[in-house]
Design a protein around this motif. Structure first.
Motif, PDB file in Angstrom:
ATOM      1  N   ALA A  26       0.833  -1.208   0.000  1.00 30.28           N
ATOM      2  CA  ALA A  26       0.000   0.000   0.000  1.00 30.28           C
ATOM      3  C   ALA A  26       0.868   1.258   0.000  1.00 30.28           C
ATOM      4  CB  ALA A  26      -0.938  -0.005   1.208  1.00 30.28           C
ATOM      5  N   PHE A  27       1.910   1.263   0.797  1.00 31.58           N
ATOM      6  CA  PHE A  27       2.810   2.424   0.810  1.00 31.58           C
ATOM      7  C   PHE A  27       3.480   2.605  -0.550  1.00 31.58           C
ATOM      8  CE2 PHE A  27       2.527   2.626   5.450  1.00 31.58           C
ATOM      9  CZ  PHE A  27       2.648   3.990   5.660  1.00 31.58           C
ATOM     10  N   ALA A  28       3.914   1.508  -1.157  1.00 32.42           N
ATOM     11  CA  ALA A  28       4.536   1.609  -2.482  1.00 32.42           C
ATOM     12  C   ALA A  28       3.551   2.177  -3.493  1.00 32.42           C
ATOM     13  CB  ALA A  28       5.031   0.234  -2.921  1.00 32.42           C
ATOM     14  N   LEU A  57      11.151  -5.544   2.303  1.00 32.75           N
ATOM     15  CA  LEU A  57       9.963  -5.605   1.452  1.00 32.75           C
ATOM     16  C   LEU A  57       9.865  -4.367   0.557  1.00 32.75           C
ATOM     17  CD1 LEU A  57       7.323  -7.008   3.954  1.00 32.75           C
ATOM     18  CD2 LEU A  57       8.107  -8.105   1.845  1.00 32.75           C
ATOM     19  N   ALA A  58      10.179  -3.210   1.111  1.00 30.84           N
ATOM     20  CA  ALA A  58      10.118  -1.982   0.320  1.00 30.84           C
ATOM     21  C   ALA A  58      11.033  -2.079  -0.890  1.00 30.84           C
ATOM     22  CB  ALA A  58      10.492  -0.782   1.191  1.00 30.84           C
ATOM     23  N   ARG A  59      12.234  -2.578  -0.689  1.00 29.57           N
ATOM     24  CA  ARG A  59      13.186  -2.686  -1.802  1.00 29.57           C
ATOM     25  C   ARG A  59      12.682  -3.645  -2.863  1.00 29.57           C
ATOM     26  NH1 ARG A  59      18.712  -2.735   1.899  1.00 29.57           N
ATOM     27  NH2 ARG A  59      18.953  -0.444   2.005  1.00 29.57           N
ATOM     28  N   GLU A  60      12.044  -4.739  -2.452  1.00 31.83           N
ATOM     29  CA  GLU A  60      11.467  -5.660  -3.429  1.00 31.83           C
ATOM     30  C   GLU A  60      10.415  -4.970  -4.285  1.00 31.83           C
ATOM     31  OE1 GLU A  60       9.924  -9.131  -1.556  1.00 31.83           O
ATOM     32  OE2 GLU A  60      11.845  -9.687  -0.623  1.00 31.83           O
ATOM     33  N   LEU A  61       9.740  -3.971  -3.701  1.00 30.31           N
ATOM     34  CA  LEU A  61       8.678  -3.247  -4.389  1.00 30.31           C
ATOM     35  C   LEU A  61       9.189  -2.016  -5.128  1.00 30.31           C
ATOM     36  CD1 LEU A  61       6.109  -3.534  -1.479  1.00 30.31           C
ATOM     37  CD2 LEU A  61       5.875  -4.624  -3.724  1.00 30.31           C
ATOM     38  N   GLY A  62      10.501  -1.790  -5.085  1.00 27.42           N
ATOM     39  CA  GLY A  62      11.084  -0.684  -5.822  1.00 27.42           C
ATOM     40  C   GLY A  62      11.019   0.655  -5.119  1.00 27.42           C
ATOM     41  N   VAL A  63      10.772   0.648  -3.814  1.00 25.70           N
ATOM     42  CA  VAL A  63      10.782   1.886  -3.024  1.00 25.70           C
ATOM     43  C   VAL A  63      11.704   1.662  -1.823  1.00 25.70           C
ATOM     44  CG1 VAL A  63       8.492   2.655  -3.755  1.00 25.70           C
ATOM     45  CG2 VAL A  63       8.716   1.163  -1.754  1.00 25.70           C
ATOM     46  N   HIS A  64      11.904   2.699  -1.027  1.00 24.89           N
ATOM     47  CA  HIS A  64      12.787   2.584   0.133  1.00 24.89           C
ATOM     48  C   HIS A  64      12.224   3.361   1.314  1.00 24.89           C
ATOM     49  CE1 HIS A  64      15.481   1.716  -3.265  1.00 24.89           C
ATOM     50  NE2 HIS A  64      16.162   0.972  -2.400  1.00 24.89           N
ATOM     51  N   CYS A  72      19.497   1.462  11.323  1.00 32.78           N
ATOM     52  CA  CYS A  72      19.112   2.498  10.361  1.00 32.78           C
ATOM     53  C   CYS A  72      20.320   3.026   9.597  1.00 32.78           C
ATOM     54  CB  CYS A  72      18.403   3.634  11.083  1.00 32.78           C
ATOM     55  SG  CYS A  72      16.712   3.228  11.607  1.00 32.78           S
ATOM     56  N   ARG A  73      21.429   3.171  10.271  1.00 32.26           N
ATOM     57  CA  ARG A  73      22.637   3.624   9.609  1.00 32.26           C
ATOM     58  C   ARG A  73      23.020   2.639   8.496  1.00 32.26           C
ATOM     59  NH1 ARG A  73      25.873   3.751  13.864  1.00 32.26           N
ATOM     60  NH2 ARG A  73      25.235   5.834  14.493  1.00 32.26           N
ATOM     61  N   GLU A  74      22.898   1.364   8.783  1.00 31.10           N
ATOM     62  CA  GLU A  74      23.210   0.321   7.799  1.00 31.10           C
ATOM     63  C   GLU A  74      22.223   0.336   6.623  1.00 31.10           C
ATOM     64  OE1 GLU A  74      22.610  -4.503   7.574  1.00 31.10           O
ATOM     65  OE2 GLU A  74      23.082  -3.585   9.523  1.00 31.10           O
ATOM     66  N   LEU A  75      20.959   0.597   6.912  1.00 29.71           N
ATOM     67  CA  LEU A  75      19.897   0.489   5.900  1.00 29.71           C
ATOM     68  C   LEU A  75      19.651   1.780   5.132  1.00 29.71           C
ATOM     69  CD1 LEU A  75      17.345  -1.522   8.065  1.00 29.71           C
ATOM     70  CD2 LEU A  75      18.733  -2.431   6.185  1.00 29.71           C
ATOM     71  N   GLY A  76      20.322   2.862   5.487  1.00 30.91           N
ATOM     72  CA  GLY A  76      20.092   4.124   4.801  1.00 30.91           C
ATOM     73  C   GLY A  76      18.841   4.833   5.257  1.00 30.91           C
ATOM     74  N   VAL A  77      18.553   4.753   6.544  1.00 27.13           N
ATOM     75  CA  VAL A  77      17.380   5.382   7.147  1.00 27.13           C
ATOM     76  C   VAL A  77      17.849   6.408   8.182  1.00 27.13           C
ATOM     77  CG1 VAL A  77      15.325   4.996   8.572  1.00 27.13           C
ATOM     78  CG2 VAL A  77      15.960   3.328   6.799  1.00 27.13           C
ATOM     79  N   SER A  78      17.272   7.593   8.161  1.00 27.81           N
ATOM     80  CA  SER A  78      17.611   8.642   9.137  1.00 27.81           C
ATOM     81  C   SER A  78      16.535   8.745  10.210  1.00 27.81           C
ATOM     82  CB  SER A  78      17.740  10.004   8.455  1.00 27.81           C
ATOM     83  OG  SER A  78      18.875  10.078   7.638  1.00 27.81           O
TER      84      SER A  78
END
Length: 332
Positions: free
Chosen positions: A136-138, A165-172, A195-201
């Motif tokens: 739904a978010f994607a 899951l987000a990456r599988e759907l083409g979003v982040h 988060c630092r590892e995953l690219g999340v702030s």
């Protein structure tokens, strides 16, 4: 004002975000709220945080009205979905596809915008499959209703699963919105490294611990009239955990630390959270325009190692660090 990238994205947001939780639509009149937003803009703040649940949708309406006439491309508007609004029916909460799709439409209408820059899951939904939520978010992103997506108060494990899951759907996922302050450090051990590892702030809320770190509350004294600790509409409940004499006594010992740094106590508290490189922005609220201008001055402040050591010496074991305190309701 200084700006930082949000996660591993090209989006830059102001180091200070203006948020209207517990104020707009409830604690302050709409004209005062509009003046606070104007003060934020004048201070160089471009990022504004709200949620559909704040004042049961009224906060979004107030913010949307206050931002009318501003160049939309010059703003970053964040809102969130999870908690119930409206009649509180059986599908009026959580992160089901139905609730997300209906909620984003309502938020856009109240905010008077065609899109939000960041749409965040306000809590983790244990009763909806994560695959349904992330799909739904994607779709919200693909429909252009949100440019980016994030979460709020998710654990490290939940953020890892959501990002996969987000990456599988083409979003982040690019953001997490946790509580964080000198007194509340529960994200430091697990959430921030993940988060630092995953690219999340982190976009952190309550950096001044509901106002306690301003030093206005003193041990053994009644809270000043008109402050959050006296607001029985919700503010008093949120601040109660910090109102013990041992905490308030320690906070008073931060006063000379702030003075030596040439800062107000609130500025010291905000600069303290911004010293964490995984923090993109600190959310401030206000009931008066002058509070906005003063707190926004914490942007760009660099605290040296001696100041940081003195803060830790003062706060010591009073800081809460248990990562298990990052939780979401088991049921909606």
């Amino acid at each position: 004002m200084e700006f930082r990238h949000l996660g591993r994205s090209g989006l830059r947001i102001s180091e200070i975000t203006y948020g209207n939780w517990l104020t707009h639509g409830s604690q302050v009149e709409n004209d005062v709220a509009a003046r606070c937003v104007r003060a934020a803009l004048e201070a160089g703040i471009t990022s504004f945080d709200t949620a559909d649940v704040y004042a049961n949708t009224v906060a979004e309406e107030v913010l949307g009205a206050a931002l009318q006439g501003e160049r939309r491309e010059s703003l970053e508007i964040f809102t969130k979905v999870y908690w119930p609004t409206g009649p509180r029916g059986h599908n009026d909460s959580g992160l089901s596809r139905k609730h997300i799709m209906e909620s984003v439409e309502g938020s856009l209408g109240r905010l008077r915008t065609d899109y939000v820059d960041l749409y965040q899951a306000h809590r983790y939904d244990h009763t909806t499959p994560l695959e349904e939520t992330m799909q739904a978010f994607a779709d919200v992103v693909r429909q252009g209703k949100a440019l980016y997506i994030g979460v709020s108060e998710w654990t490290a494990e939940q953020i890892r699963a959501g990002q996969a899951l987000a990456r599988e759907l083409g979003v982040h996922l690019i953001s997490n919105q946790p509580q964080y302050s000198m007194l509340w450090r529960v994200v430091e051990s697990d959430v921030v490294p993940a988060c630092r590892e995953l690219g999340v702030s982190q976009i952190v809320w309550s950096p001044i611990a509901q106002g306690v770190l301003t030093g206005k509350y003193r041990p053994g004294q009644a809270p000043p009239a008109g402050t959050r600790a006296t607001d029985e509409r919700g503010g008093a409940d949120m601040i109660r955990r910090w109102m013990s004499d041992d905490v308030l006594t320690a906070v008073q010992r931060l006063r000379p630390v702030a003075e030596d740094a040439g800062l107000t106590m609130a500025q010291l508290a905000i600069a303290w959270v911004l010293r964490n490189e995984n923090v993109a922005s600190a959310i401030i609220g206000a009931s008066r325009p002058e509070q906005v201008a003063s707190n926004a001055a914490a942007a760009g402040v660099v605290l040296d190692a001696e100041i940081m050591r003195r803060v830790d010496d003062v706060v010591g074991s009073l800081a809460e660090r248990d990562p298990a305190l990052t939780t979401s309701p088991a049921t909606r």
